[in-house]
Design a protein around this motif. Structure first.
Motif, PDB file in Angstrom:
ATOM      1  N   TRP A 187       7.506  28.408   3.547  1.00 53.71           N
ATOM      2  CA  TRP A 187       6.756  27.610   4.525  1.00 53.71           C
ATOM      3  C   TRP A 187       6.242  26.280   3.970  1.00 53.71           C
ATOM      4  N   ARG A 188       6.794  25.828   2.851  1.00 53.02           N
ATOM      5  CA  ARG A 188       6.387  24.531   2.308  1.00 53.02           C
ATOM      6  C   ARG A 188       7.606  23.633   2.249  1.00 53.02           C
ATOM      7  N   LEU A 189       7.423  22.364   2.605  1.00 54.47           N
ATOM      8  CA  LEU A 189       8.532  21.417   2.606  1.00 54.47           C
ATOM      9  C   LEU A 189       8.889  20.966   1.197  1.00 54.47           C
ATOM     10  N   GLY A 241       3.866  22.263  -8.033  1.00 56.86           N
ATOM     11  CA  GLY A 241       3.337  22.696  -9.322  1.00 56.86           C
ATOM     12  C   GLY A 241       2.770  21.553 -10.142  1.00 56.86           C
ATOM     13  N   MET A 242       3.425  20.408 -10.081  1.00 53.56           N
ATOM     14  CA  MET A 242       2.951  19.251 -10.839  1.00 53.56           C
ATOM     15  C   MET A 242       1.560  18.836 -10.354  1.00 53.56           C
ATOM     16  N   VAL A 243       1.375  18.804  -9.039  1.00 51.07           N
ATOM     17  CA  VAL A 243       0.075  18.429  -8.484  1.00 51.07           C
ATOM     18  C   VAL A 243      -0.978  19.477  -8.846  1.00 51.07           C
ATOM     19  N   ILE A 244      -0.631  20.734  -8.696  1.00 50.02           N
ATOM     20  CA  ILE A 244      -1.572  21.807  -9.003  1.00 50.02           C
ATOM     21  C   ILE A 244      -1.967  21.777 -10.484  1.00 50.02           C
ATOM     22  N   THR A 255      -1.876  16.895   2.153  1.00 48.43           N
ATOM     23  CA  THR A 255      -0.928  17.941   1.755  1.00 48.43           C
ATOM     24  C   THR A 255      -1.267  18.448   0.358  1.00 48.43           C
ATOM     25  N   ALA A 256      -1.458  17.501  -0.569  1.00 51.16           N
ATOM     26  CA  ALA A 256      -1.781  17.867  -1.945  1.00 51.16           C
ATOM     27  C   ALA A 256      -3.112  18.619  -2.014  1.00 51.16           C
ATOM     28  N   ARG A 257      -4.080  18.169  -1.234  1.00 57.01           N
ATOM     29  CA  ARG A 257      -5.392  18.821  -1.220  1.00 57.01           C
ATOM     30  C   ARG A 257      -5.261  20.269  -0.731  1.00 57.01           C
TER      31      ARG A 257
END
Ligand SMILES: [Zn+2]
Length: 214
Positions: A81-83, A90-93, A116-118
């Motif tokens: 369910w993620r584009l 993972g990089m953002v997290i 989205t990142a948030r």
């Protein structure tokens, strides 16, 4: 029985996966519900975004003749369910939950919308303790180092994923996947999903399912 997405440890780059079409070397694992044999049963197409570019990929479906349930067979570079691809998420997290920077600069670097990142980071932190416990248990099961729980749920989860991947990387085939495809594989694509399931892992012929933390 509800359908379960099976995430296979696909090592292909997105471009190579797209180019391969229905010939991407799909495995045919046992049914995750009943361990019965699965057969290929059509499939569907979905989008995946990498480096700001959307690609359409083919996702096969497998059907279990024993329990009648069909399962989507997702490549490890996607999350259910993620584009965006697992590496981008993972990089953002890792940047934000690891304390490297805030959401806004991480989102800009990754080329994804701030909101989205948030959302990814919030979900990851909300599941942090559960993920940390599960991945720490997986690390131990695979002969890796023990992870000490951190007061910060996000950091605990990152440490657990890192330890589990380091241990899995010594097993055939897992090292080249990278930590985030590994994380997607063992959680059935539900690393940051709203409805949670126990992470599970098929390493070779062996299934491992960490305990659900209380
Ligand atoms: Zn079945």
């Amino acid at each position: 029985m509800s359908p379960v997405a099976i995430v296979w440890p696909c090592p292909l780059a997105v471009d190579a996966y797209v180019a391969a079409g229905r010939d991407a070397g799909f495995p045919r694992p046992a049914c995750p519900s009943c361990a019965g044999p699965l057969v290929f049963w059509s499939g569907y197409r979905r989008y995946v975004r990498e480096a700001g570019r959307c690609r359409k990929i083919f996702v096969p479906r497998l059907r279990c003749s024993r329990c009648g349930v069909s399962h989507a067979l997702l490549p490890a570079f996607v999350l259910a369910w993620r584009l965006d691809v697992a590496e981008t998420v993972g990089m953002v997290i890792a940047e934000v939950a690891g304390g490297g920077c805030g959401v806004r600069p991480a989102a800009e670097t990754a080329g994804v919308p701030y909101t989205t990142a948030r959302g990814w980071v919030r979900r990851f932190r909300a599941r942090g303790r559960e993920l940390g416990v599960a991945f720490a248990a997986l690390a131990v099961e695979l002969g890796g180092v023990a992870v000490t729980p951190s007061a910060r749920a996000g950091r605990f989860a990152l440490a657990g994923i890192g330890a589990a991947f380091a241990a899995a990387a010594s097993l055939p085939g897992w090292g080249r996947l990278g930590a985030w495809r590994f994380a997607s594989s063992v959680t059935g694509g539900r690393l940051i999903a709203a409805n949670t399931v126990s992470p599970w892992l098929v390493v070779g012929r062996r299934r491992f399912m960490p305990p659900v933390p209380t």
